[in-house]
Design a protein around this motif. Structure first.
Motif, short mmCIF file in Angstrom:
data_model
loop_
_atom_site.label_atom_id
_atom_site.label_comp_id
_atom_site.label_asym_id
_atom_site.label_seq_id
_atom_site.Cartn_x
_atom_site.Cartn_y
_atom_site.Cartn_z
N GLY A 654 0.52 -1.15 0.29
CA GLY A 654 0.02 -0.16 0.36
C GLY A 654 1.25 1.72 -0.14
O GLY A 654 2.15 1.26 0.59
N VAL A 660 -6.36 4.52 3.36
CA VAL A 660 -7.38 3.67 3.27
C VAL A 660 -8.45 3.88 3.46
O VAL A 660 -9.17 3.82 4.11
CB VAL A 660 -6.75 2.68 4.87
CG1 VAL A 660 -7.37 1.19 4.27
CG2 VAL A 660 -5.14 2.63 4.76
N CYS A 666 -13.48 -4.17 4.37
CA CYS A 666 -12.36 -4.22 4.59
C CYS A 666 -11.77 -3.27 3.96
O CYS A 666 -12.12 -2.24 2.96
CB CYS A 666 -12.16 -5.19 3.14
SG CYS A 666 -13.02 -7.04 3.01
N VAL A 668 -8.50 -1.39 2.46
CA VAL A 668 -8.55 -1.08 0.64
C VAL A 668 -7.28 -0.27 0.99
O VAL A 668 -7.88 1.28 1.07
CB VAL A 668 -8.51 -2.04 0.29
CG1 VAL A 668 -7.91 -2.44 -1.39
CG2 VAL A 668 -9.70 -2.97 0.23
N LEU A 712 -1.51 -4.94 6.07
CA LEU A 712 -2.56 -5.54 5.18
C LEU A 712 -1.70 -6.97 5.28
O LEU A 712 -2.09 -7.70 4.70
CB LEU A 712 -2.36 -5.55 3.89
CG LEU A 712 -2.13 -4.16 3.26
CD1 LEU A 712 -1.89 -4.35 1.91
CD2 LEU A 712 -3.28 -2.64 3.50
N PHE A 717 -5.75 -9.53 1.54
CA PHE A 717 -4.79 -9.91 1.43
C PHE A 717 -4.03 -10.68 2.42
O PHE A 717 -3.08 -11.89 1.86
CB PHE A 717 -4.28 -8.83 1.53
CG PHE A 717 -4.29 -7.78 1.40
CD1 PHE A 717 -4.43 -7.49 -0.30
CD2 PHE A 717 -4.69 -6.34 1.22
CE1 PHE A 717 -4.50 -6.58 -1.05
CE2 PHE A 717 -5.83 -5.33 0.58
CZ PHE A 717 -5.74 -5.32 -0.53
#
Length: 722
Positions: A654, A660, A666, A668, A712, A717
């Motif tokens: 990331g 985020v 979730c 991500v 993550l 992930f």
């Protein structure tokens, strides 16, 4: 100092009070003058209307040690100016709101800061009584150490102030000025680069304090932890831009929250701050200022806020910019066909649909460069007192810029400001007033664009987060990002390694022991091309594409550059597709792609048999959680699902400069650096779903040194989505 005891001779019954701190007592002016040299080190302005002793506790931008007690909130309300009130600003913690209506240019309030140190240039004259102002730390510590950084002097002053408060029993209330300061970006203590900066300032402060002890001015001893804590409090309470001379730690004004579309500005006159309205403010509206130059692009604003104060800006304008709205005024261009505003990366005009050819790009850039050269020549002419030539050159520069840049452009405002200053210096007052009027129009256009960008977020953000949890395409998008790891069998035949620099410009690849590729298609030319250079040195032909730059920063015999964008269609001389760019090339092919959101449309437009030709794909996936930019959740999910048909996602990282986002329950990153490996290189039995944490310290380096890297370990992930 106890009431009635002279601070000079110690006699009781002293009735003369210091007009500045209101607490120290003296027999008269003679005793006061005799004691001033020592007394000034602990003489602090008494609390008065418009002066707060408690800084902000902004949850989004700053960190506080504990919840603010109710009694302290009442104290803040008492100390705030009559026209302002302390409010709960939601995610930003506390803030200041206006009790009355104000118009643009009107003064809202003013105050003196808690501590300050002047910069290399002398401050503008103070308006309030000098007796109310805090001592300039640059004067207070003069001769103690050759300190160049004003911040170090302010830290030493605040430490000494706190120590004096402990020594002086009746000054306990003022101790809160320091003790209640926001604790600042505490996570910097864990980041190597930022901790080194804190330690360097700490060493300087300790040398100042040690010299003061040697000279007998105080007996204060502070640990390194206490010094760095005070430095972080100074940073956490800072509301000034990097252009503000010196260093100031404000009182009530430290509660002013940041916005990239501010309605007020803080003007500093030495230790005094004046809050001025920029655009109409209604009663009850929060008053916000900008901690950075709001005329910069969203990425620059984010960088400077992170570097100066260690927080991610979550204001409406930033979110709108990341969603694809705006940014076509400050650094935009005029369409050569219809004169509407264009973003730098636009390949077609959104108004008339005219393609922006390379010829058009080159011509407008030449005119822009010529205008900048005229400004530089005008500066040189002004230095040689040739004001007439300087005026002519500046007028020509403004005309040239107005032909290619939109109203409100940064460059136009800058050139007009220089022209006005030059006219004032030559006493051409009527011409200066005319230019000032046009300059006001340009700045008004900027303010209008800021407000429009901020307002646009209301229509963009609900699509991103509020509805994603119930969106089947959002769920499919997250599921398509499931990460896999090579098994022990696979690792006997290859490994992941990083090629290029450790930060931006470097990529993780799958190395099976033979040359990575014969041909590399590289989209997005950065200032660093070490990745491309390493593959070129190994014998690969590197085909580079980017429509926003004239060429790569350096050259190699195996580099072939073409000024074209990557798109979902071929626009002759402007953009091409993966199919058109790979058409005449044989051998083992690799793809590197960093095209700011255009990747999803390009992948969807590419036939599966063309995608299958790539052995591995190093790609940056942009704006994953923003369905208003780079495609919606459906198109992004379909693009990644197409990749997954023949490729395996074996590495992600990331980008910590981005947000985020919450998508389908979730978390991500909005921007992901990803490695997809063709199943021809990794058989299905040689990979398995990953359950390990990310990032991998052996391969990944934090993009942003001012924030922690993004971990993550959860879905999608390190686990399946629920």
């Amino acid at each position: 100092m106890a009431d009635g005891v002279c601070g000079s001779c110690g006699a009781r019954g002293a009735e003369f009070a210091c007009s500045r701190c209101k607490s120290a007592r003296f027999c008269g002016q003679e005793c006061f003058r005799a004691a001033w040299k020592a007394h000034k080190l602990r003489c602090f302005p008494a609390p008065s209307m418009g002066v707060s002793q408690t800084p902000p506790a902004s949850a989004a931008k700053k960190t506080v040690a504990a919840e603010v007690p109710k009694q302290l909130s009442r104290t803040l309300s008492t100390m705030a100016p009559d026209c302002l009130e302390v409010i709960n600003a939601g995610k930003c913690g506390r803030g200041l709101a206006s009790k009355h209506c104000f118009s643009a240019g009107q003064e809202i309030a003013r105050e003196f800061c808690l501590a300050w140190a002047s910069g290399p240039s002398p401050p503008t004259p103070r308006v309030m009584s000098v007796a109310e102002a805090p001592i300039d730390a640059a004067e207070e510590f003069a001769g103690l150490a050759p300190v160049q950084e004003s911040a170090c002097l302010v830290i030493a002053d605040m430490l000494l102030r706190r120590w004096e408060c402990v020594q002086n029993a009746d000054a306990g209330d003022r101790m809160r000025c320091v003790e209640e300061l926001c604790t600042g970006p505490q996570h910097w203590l864990e980041l190597p680069e930022m901790r080194r900066a804190l330690e360097n300032r700490c060493a300087t402060v300790q040398s100042v304090l040690a010299e003061g002890r040697r000279q007998g001015r105080w007996t204060l001893h502070q640990s390194n932890a206490d010094v760095m804590d005070m430095d972080l409090r100074r940073i956490g309470s800072n509301v000034t831009t990097s252009n503000t001379p010196g260093c100031q730690v404000p009182f009530v004004f430290s509660l002013l929250n940041h916005s990239c579309s501010p309605n007020a500005v803080l003007q500093w006159h030495g230790a005094e701050a004046v809050l001025v309205c920029l655009r109409p403010i209604k009663a009850g509206e929060e008053v916000c200022i900008s901690y950075v130059n709001e005329c910069e692009g969203v990425l620059s604003r984010r960088y400077f806020l992170l570097r100066q104060q260690g927080f991610l800006c979550l204001c409406a304008r930033c979110q709108a910019n990341f969603c694809g709205a705006g940014e076509d005024v400050l650094e935009g261009w005029l369409c050569h066909n219809c004169n509407s505003n264009l973003r730098e990366e636009a390949i077609r005009c959104p108004s008339c649909n005219m393609a922006v050819s390379n010829i058009v790009r080159s011509q407008r850039q030449m005119r822009n460069d010529h205008a900048c050269q005229l400004v530089n020549r005008a500066v040189e002419s002004a230095r040689t007192t040739n004001s007439g030539q300087a005026l002519a050159l500046l007028r020509q520069s403004v005309q040239e810029l107005q032909a290619i840049r939109p109203t409100g452009s940064k460059l136009i405002v800058s050139a007009m400001s220089m022209l006005r200053s030059c006219l004032l210096q030559t006493c051409a007052l009527s011409d200066a007033d005319a230019v000032a009027s046009k300059l006001a129009e340009q700045k008004a256009a900027q303010r209008t664009s800021f407000a429009a960008e901020a307002a646009a977020v209301a229509a963009l953000m609900p699509q991103s987060t509020a509805t994603s949890n119930g969106d089947i395409w959002a769920r499919r998008l997250v599921a398509a990002l499931r990460l896999y790891k090579p098994t022990e069998v696979a690792l006997q035949h290859g490994r992941k390694r990083r090629v290029g620099p450790p930060t931006d410009g470097g990529y993780v690849v799958w190395d099976s022991g033979m040359p990575l590729c014969d041909v590399l298609l590289s989209y997005g030319v950065d200032t660093n091309v070490d990745f491309e250079a390493e593959l070129a040195a190994a014998g690969a032909q590197v085909l580079m594409f980017d429509h926003t730059v004239p060429g790569p920063p350096r050259h190699h015999p195996n580099f072939v550059f073409k000024r074209e964008a990557l798109a979902d269609e071929v626009v002759e001389g402007v953009a091409g597709t993966l199919s058109s760019h790979i058409a005449n090339h044989e051998g083992r092919v690799m793809l590197k792609c960093d095209v700011e959101g255009a990747e999803f449309g390009a992948l969807l437009a590419t036939p599966q048999e063309v995608l299958d030709r790539f052995e591995q794909i190093c790609i940056e996936l942009h704006w994953i959680g923003r369905p208003s930019r780079g495609g919606n959740f459906r198109s992004k999910a379909l693009a990644l699902e197409r990749l997954n048909e023949q490729f395996v996602l074996v590495h992600v990282h990331g980008n910590s400069y981005g947000d985020v986002m919450e998508i389908a329950g979730c978390h991500v990153p909005d921007v992901l650096e990803a490695l997809y490996v063709n199943r021809r290189l990794l058989k299905c039995c040689d990979v398995q779903p990953s359950s390990s944490g990310i990032p991998d310290s052996a391969l990944d380096v934090n993009n942003c040194t001012f924030l922690r890297d993004i971990a993550l370990s959860g879905a999608p992930f390190g686990a399946d989505i629920p």
